[in-house]
Design a protein around this motif. Structure first.
Motif, PDB file in Angstrom:
ATOM      1  N   ARG A 143       0.870  -1.188   0.000  1.00 36.89           N
ATOM      2  CA  ARG A 143       0.000   0.000   0.000  1.00 36.89           C
ATOM      3  C   ARG A 143       0.899   1.227   0.000  1.00 36.89           C
ATOM      4  N   ARG A 144       0.620   2.177  -0.841  1.00 42.05           N
ATOM      5  CA  ARG A 144       1.433   3.391  -0.884  1.00 42.05           C
ATOM      6  C   ARG A 144       0.950   4.366   0.195  1.00 42.05           C
ATOM      7  N   PRO A 145       1.841   4.824   1.077  1.00 40.66           N
ATOM      8  CA  PRO A 145       1.420   5.793   2.096  1.00 40.66           C
ATOM      9  C   PRO A 145       0.846   7.051   1.467  1.00 40.66           C
ATOM     10  N   ARG A 146      -0.143   7.640   2.126  1.00 40.50           N
ATOM     11  CA  ARG A 146      -0.852   8.794   1.610  1.00 40.50           C
ATOM     12  C   ARG A 146      -0.686  10.000   2.539  1.00 40.50           C
ATOM     13  N   PRO A 147      -0.887  11.210   2.009  1.00 38.49           N
ATOM     14  CA  PRO A 147      -0.876  12.387   2.888  1.00 38.49           C
ATOM     15  C   PRO A 147      -1.908  12.288   4.007  1.00 38.49           C
ATOM     16  N   SER A 148      -3.034  11.610   3.742  1.00 35.50           N
ATOM     17  CA  SER A 148      -4.053  11.473   4.786  1.00 35.50           C
ATOM     18  C   SER A 148      -3.535  10.657   5.970  1.00 35.50           C
ATOM     19  N   ASP A 149      -2.559   9.769   5.735  1.00 33.95           N
ATOM     20  CA  ASP A 149      -1.957   9.031   6.846  1.00 33.95           C
ATOM     21  C   ASP A 149      -1.229   9.990   7.785  1.00 33.95           C
ATOM     22  N   LEU A 150      -0.481  10.921   7.186  1.00 37.83           N
ATOM     23  CA  LEU A 150       0.188  11.939   7.989  1.00 37.83           C
ATOM     24  C   LEU A 150      -0.837  12.839   8.662  1.00 37.83           C
ATOM     25  N   GLY A 151      -1.908  13.167   7.931  1.00 38.39           N
ATOM     26  CA  GLY A 151      -2.966  13.995   8.499  1.00 38.39           C
ATOM     27  C   GLY A 151      -3.613  13.338   9.702  1.00 38.39           C
ATOM     28  N   GLU A 152      -3.839  12.028   9.606  1.00 39.95           N
ATOM     29  CA  GLU A 152      -4.451  11.312  10.724  1.00 39.95           C
ATOM     30  C   GLU A 152      -3.514  11.303  11.929  1.00 39.95           C
ATOM     31  N   ALA A 153      -2.236  11.032  11.688  1.00 42.93           N
ATOM     32  CA  ALA A 153      -1.263  11.045  12.781  1.00 42.93           C
ATOM     33  C   ALA A 153      -1.172  12.440  13.403  1.00 42.93           C
ATOM     34  N   GLY A 189       6.461  23.200  -6.336  1.00 39.42           N
ATOM     35  CA  GLY A 189       7.728  22.542  -6.610  1.00 39.42           C
ATOM     36  C   GLY A 189       8.508  22.112  -5.384  1.00 39.42           C
ATOM     37  N   SER A 190       7.832  21.995  -4.226  1.00 37.44           N
ATOM     38  CA  SER A 190       8.489  21.540  -3.000  1.00 37.44           C
ATOM     39  C   SER A 190       7.747  20.313  -2.480  1.00 37.44           C
ATOM     40  N   PRO A 191       8.277  19.104  -2.717  1.00 37.24           N
ATOM     41  CA  PRO A 191       7.567  17.893  -2.269  1.00 37.24           C
ATOM     42  C   PRO A 191       7.297  17.864  -0.773  1.00 37.24           C
ATOM     43  N   VAL A 192       8.212  18.399   0.030  1.00 30.25           N
ATOM     44  CA  VAL A 192       8.025  18.379   1.487  1.00 30.25           C
ATOM     45  C   VAL A 192       6.886  19.311   1.889  1.00 30.25           C
ATOM     46  N   LEU A 193       6.888  20.540   1.358  1.00 29.32           N
ATOM     47  CA  LEU A 193       5.812  21.474   1.688  1.00 29.32           C
ATOM     48  C   LEU A 193       4.477  21.010   1.103  1.00 29.32           C
ATOM     49  N   GLU A 194       4.530  20.349  -0.045  1.00 21.03           N
ATOM     50  CA  GLU A 194       3.304  19.806  -0.634  1.00 21.03           C
ATOM     51  C   GLU A 194       2.687  18.754   0.285  1.00 21.03           C
ATOM     52  N   LEU A 195       3.524  17.862   0.803  1.00 24.15           N
ATOM     53  CA  LEU A 195       3.032  16.825   1.704  1.00 24.15           C
ATOM     54  C   LEU A 195       2.478  17.436   2.982  1.00 24.15           C
ATOM     55  N   LEU A 196       3.200  18.407   3.541  1.00 25.88           N
ATOM     56  CA  LEU A 196       2.736  19.053   4.762  1.00 25.88           C
ATOM     57  C   LEU A 196       1.417  19.777   4.522  1.00 25.88           C
ATOM     58  N   SER A 197       1.299  20.448   3.384  1.00 27.38           N
ATOM     59  CA  SER A 197       0.066  21.148   3.059  1.00 27.38           C
ATOM     60  C   SER A 197      -1.108  20.177   2.918  1.00 27.38           C
ATOM     61  N   SER A 198      -0.865  19.047   2.275  1.00 28.33           N
ATOM     62  CA  SER A 198      -1.931  18.052   2.107  1.00 28.33           C
ATOM     63  C   SER A 198      -2.394  17.509   3.447  1.00 28.33           C
ATOM     64  N   ALA A 199      -1.451  17.280   4.357  1.00 28.67           N
ATOM     65  CA  ALA A 199      -1.805  16.770   5.682  1.00 28.67           C
ATOM     66  C   ALA A 199      -2.618  17.795   6.463  1.00 28.67           C
ATOM     67  N   VAL A 200      -2.188  19.058   6.427  1.00 29.49           N
ATOM     68  CA  VAL A 200      -2.927  20.110   7.127  1.00 29.49           C
ATOM     69  C   VAL A 200      -4.309  20.288   6.497  1.00 29.49           C
ATOM     70  N   GLU A 201      -4.376  20.217   5.173  1.00 29.79           N
ATOM     71  CA  GLU A 201      -5.664  20.336   4.485  1.00 29.79           C
ATOM     72  C   GLU A 201      -6.591  19.204   4.904  1.00 29.79           C
ATOM     73  N   TRP A 202      -6.050  18.011   5.062  1.00 26.47           N
ATOM     74  CA  TRP A 202      -6.868  16.877   5.478  1.00 26.47           C
ATOM     75  C   TRP A 202      -7.453  17.126   6.864  1.00 26.47           C
ATOM     76  N   VAL A 203      -6.640  17.643   7.782  1.00 27.82           N
ATOM     77  CA  VAL A 203      -7.130  17.944   9.123  1.00 27.82           C
ATOM     78  C   VAL A 203      -8.157  19.068   9.073  1.00 27.82           C
TER      79      VAL A 203
END
Length: 253
Positions: free
Chosen positions: A77-87, A162-176
Motif C-alpha cells: 500500500r502506498r502511504p498517503r498524505p491522509s496518513d500523515l494527516g491522521e497522525a 515545486g516543494s515535495p516536502v511542503l506539498e506533503l505538509l500542506s496536504s496533511a494540514v488540508e486533510w485535518v
C-alpha cells in the motif's frame, strides 16, 4: 544537557526496514502481494512472531494492508498524505490544540505555496489549474463536485510550488482542516460561499499564470481569511474545540 540514549532497534524493526527496502528496490506497486509467510521466514531468517510484528508495524504505518481469508496476506500500500494527516490529528488532540489553530497553519503555509507556484508552475500545472477553475464554474450548483474541485485546486497549487516536502505538509494540514474529515460539521458550501470561493480561485490563478508571486500570495491570503471568517461565523463553538481524531477506513482494494 544530554538527551535520552538511543535504544537499539528491535529485530522486527530491522526486518520492517528490509521489507521497505525490498518493496522500493523491486519497484513493487500498490496492490502487489508480498511472498508467503514461509518464504519471508526463510529470506529474513527470523521467527514467525518477529516477522508478524514487522508486518503489523508496516501496516500501522500505511505501507502494507493485511488481507484476511484464503487469498489473504500482506499487500503493498502506498502511504498517503491522509496518513500523515491522521497522525497529526492524534498529536493535536493529545496536545489539546483548537481546530482554529489548523486554520492559522493554513493561513501561514498556503500563501507561501501560492507565491512559489507563481515562480515555478509549468504549462501543465497551469492547464490543470485552469481546468479546475473551469469545473468549479461549471458545477457551481452541485455542492459535492464543487467541494471536490475546491480541494483539488489547493492540491494543484501545492504541487505547482515545486516543494515535495511542503506539498506533503500542506496536504496533511488540508486533510485535518477539511470539515468532512474532521467529522464535526457538514462542510458543504452555500451558493454565496461557492461564488466567493470561485472568485478568489480565479484571482489566484491569474496571479500564478502571470508569474506574480506577491499577487498570488496576497490573493491566497484574502481567500483563506474569507474562509476563516465564514467558518468562525458559522461554527465558532466548533472551531474553539480541540481537534478530534477520526479514524481512516478504506474499502478493500
Amino acid at each position: 544537557m544530554s538527551g535520552p540514549a538511543a535504544r537499539a532497534m528491535k529485530q522486527s524493526e530491522i526486518v520492517a526496514r528490509q521489507i521497505v527496502a525490498q518493496i522500493l528496490g523491486d519497484g513493487l506497486g500498490e496492490g502487489t502481494r508480498l511472498p508467503t509467510e514461509r518464504a519471508m521466514l526463510e529470506e529474513y531468517q527470523v521467527g514467525r512472531s518477529t516477522l508478524r510484528e514487522a508486518l503489523r508495524l508496516l501496516e500501522s504505518r500505511g505501507i502494507l494492508s493485511i488481507r484476511t481469508g484464503r487469498d489473504g496476506g500482506p499487500v503493498v500500500r502506498r502511504p498517503r498524505p491522509s496518513d500523515l494527516g491522521e497522525a497529526m490529528t492524534l498529536i493535536l488532540q493529545f496536545e489539546g490544540v483548537a481546530f482554529s489553530e489548523v486554520f492559522a497553519a493554513r493561513q501561514a503555509l498556503e500563501p507561501l505555496l501560492a507565491g512559489m507556484a507563481a515562480k515555478n508552475a509549468d504549462q501543465a500545472a497551469l492547464d490543470a489549474l485552469r481546468d479546475c477553475v473551469d469545473r468549479m464554474a461549471s458545477f457551481i450548483d452541485e455542492s459535492a463536485v464543487f467541494h471536490a474541485e475546491n480541494l483539488r485546486f489547493h492540491e494543484l497549487i501545492a504541487q505547482a510550488a515545486g516543494s515535495p516536502v511542503l506539498e506533503l505538509l500542506s496536504s496533511a494540514v488540508e486533510w485535518v482542516a477539511d470539515g468532512i474529515a474532521f467529522g464535526a460539521v457538514d462542510a458543504g458550501f452555500s451558493q454565496n460561499q461557492r461564488q466567493i470561493a470561485l472568485t478568489w480561485h480565479e484571482r489566484i490563478f491569474k496571479a500564478v499564470a502571470a508569474g506574480d508571486a506577491p499577487g498570488a500570495e496576497a490573493m491566497m491570503e484574502g481567500h483563506l481569511q474569507d474562509s476563516r471568517e465564514a467558518w468562525m461565523g458559522r461554527y465558532r463553538d466548533v472551531t474553539q474545540r480541540p481537534v478530534q481524531w477520526t479514524p481512516i477506513t478504506e474499502a478493500p482494494a
